[in-house]
Design a protein around this motif. Structure first.
Motif, mmCIF file in Angstrom:
data_model
loop_
_atom_site.group_PDB
_atom_site.id
_atom_site.type_symbol
_atom_site.label_atom_id
_atom_site.label_comp_id
_atom_site.label_asym_id
_atom_site.label_seq_id
_atom_site.Cartn_x
_atom_site.Cartn_y
_atom_site.Cartn_z
ATOM 1 N N LYS A 5 5.379 24.723 -31.451
ATOM 2 C CA LYS A 5 6.528 23.753 -31.615
ATOM 3 C C LYS A 5 6.853 23.847 -29.923
ATOM 4 N N TYR A 6 6.980 22.621 -29.432
ATOM 5 C CA TYR A 6 7.094 22.373 -27.910
ATOM 6 C C TYR A 6 8.718 22.277 -27.625
ATOM 7 N N SER A 7 9.077 22.567 -26.559
ATOM 8 C CA SER A 7 10.531 22.352 -26.268
ATOM 9 C C SER A 7 10.476 21.156 -25.003
ATOM 10 N N SER A 8 9.500 20.998 -24.351
ATOM 11 C CA SER A 8 9.381 20.020 -23.352
ATOM 12 C C SER A 8 7.801 19.460 -22.994
ATOM 13 N N GLU A 11 5.478 21.934 -21.210
ATOM 14 C CA GLU A 11 4.642 22.661 -22.161
ATOM 15 C C GLU A 11 3.359 22.050 -22.642
#
Length: 84
Positions: A5-8, A11
């Motif tokens: 899971k990426y937050s931006s 990344e």
């Protein structure tokens, strides 16, 4: 395996760059391996490798070979001298 899971987007871009670099490194390793294999498979190297393996075998077993052949050679020489 759970998906990461990426937050931006940064990344995601960083992981994509890492994967691209790993792919390029693996490709260059493959190319280098192919070139080394291509250089090692020349007629001269194949023949040299063939003879060197037999040379090692005969040099290590030379006394045994000599002991088995010498009696036949002596008998042949003696019989040749006698005229048989």
């Amino acid at each position: 395996m759970e998906p990461k899971k990426y937050s931006s987007y940064a990344e995601i871009e960083r992981d994509l760059e890492i994967l691209k670099l790993q792919k390029d490194i693996n490709y260059q390793k493959l190319v280098l391996s192919f070139q080394k294999t291509k250089e090692s498979i020349t007629p001269q190297k194949i023949v040299n490798g063939f003879f060197s393996s037999y040379k090692d075998y005969f040099s290590n077993n030379y006394p045994k070979i000599l002991q088995s052949i010498l009696p036949f050679a002596i008998n042949w020489f003696i019989n040749k001298k006698r005229g048989n």
